[in-house]
Design an enzyme around this catalytic site. Structure first.
Site, PDB file in Angstrom:
ATOM      1  N   ALA A  10       0.847  -1.195   0.000  1.00  0.00           N
ATOM      2  CA  ALA A  10       0.000   0.000   0.000  1.00  0.00           C
ATOM      3  C   ALA A  10       0.881   1.242   0.000  1.00  0.00           C
ATOM      4  CB  ALA A  10      -0.901   0.010   1.225  1.00  0.00           C
ATOM      5  N   VAL A  11       0.393   2.263  -0.671  1.00  0.00           N
ATOM      6  CA  VAL A  11       1.062   3.558  -0.682  1.00  0.00           C
ATOM      7  C   VAL A  11       0.045   4.583  -0.197  1.00  0.00           C
ATOM      8  CG1 VAL A  11       2.172   5.324  -2.114  1.00  0.00           C
ATOM      9  CG2 VAL A  11       2.602   2.894  -2.567  1.00  0.00           C
ATOM     10  N   ARG A  17       1.532   8.477  -7.031  1.00  0.00           N
ATOM     11  CA  ARG A  17       1.972   9.066  -8.308  1.00  0.00           C
ATOM     12  C   ARG A  17       3.387   9.653  -8.227  1.00  0.00           C
ATOM     13  NH1 ARG A  17      -2.181   8.076 -11.367  1.00  0.00           N
ATOM     14  NH2 ARG A  17      -4.293   8.472 -10.675  1.00  0.00           N
ATOM     15  N   ALA A  21       5.033   2.921  -5.554  1.00  0.00           N
ATOM     16  CA  ALA A  21       4.455   1.601  -5.830  1.00  0.00           C
ATOM     17  C   ALA A  21       5.333   0.835  -6.817  1.00  0.00           C
ATOM     18  CB  ALA A  21       3.037   1.742  -6.366  1.00  0.00           C
ATOM     19  N   ALA A  49      -8.825   0.399  -9.490  1.00  0.00           N
ATOM     20  CA  ALA A  49      -8.322   0.735 -10.825  1.00  0.00           C
ATOM     21  C   ALA A  49      -6.913   1.304 -10.802  1.00  0.00           C
ATOM     22  CB  ALA A  49      -9.281   1.705 -11.509  1.00  0.00           C
ATOM     23  N   TYR A  55       0.165  -2.188 -11.673  1.00  0.00           N
ATOM     24  CA  TYR A  55       0.629  -3.555 -11.945  1.00  0.00           C
ATOM     25  C   TYR A  55       0.736  -3.817 -13.443  1.00  0.00           C
ATOM     26  CZ  TYR A  55      -0.204  -4.405  -6.989  1.00  0.00           C
ATOM     27  OH  TYR A  55      -0.180  -4.354  -5.620  1.00  0.00           O
TER      28      TYR A  55
END
Length: 80
Positions: A10-11, A17, A21, A49, A55
C-alpha cells in the site's frame, strides 16, 4: 508449483503518483529472484483501478477473475 507472493502493498494517498508503488514492486521482484523464484503472484481487487494500472505498467497481467488464492490460479483450480 512454487511462487513468491507480493502481499499487503500500500502507498499512502499523499505519496501516490511519485513512483513508490513501482519501486515496491521492483523490490519484491528482486527479492523473489534472490530467493530462487521465477514466478511472482499478487492479488488486487477489480475495483482498485489505480493499483491495476500500476501492476499492468509493471508488466503484470490478469490471470483469473474473480480472485481466488494464488495457488488456485497457478494450478488452474477453483476453491470448493
Amino acid at each position: 508449483h512454487e511462487y513468491a507472493y507480493l502481499s499487503c502493498m500500500a502507498v499512502d494517498a499523499s505519496a501516490r503518483r511519485r513512483g513508490f508503488a513501482t519501486a515496491l514492486i521492483a523490490g519484491g521482484e528482486v527479492i523473489a529472484r534472490e530467493w530462487g523464484f521465477n514466478l511472482l503472484t499478487l492479488h488486487v481487487f477489480a475495483e482498485n483501478a489505480d493499483a491495476l494500472r500500476v501492476y499492468e505498467r509493471a508488466g503484470y497481467t490478469v490471470l483469473d477473475r474473480p480472485f481466488r488464492t494464488p495457488l488456485d490460479v497457478v494450478k488452474n483450480r477453483s476453491k470448493l
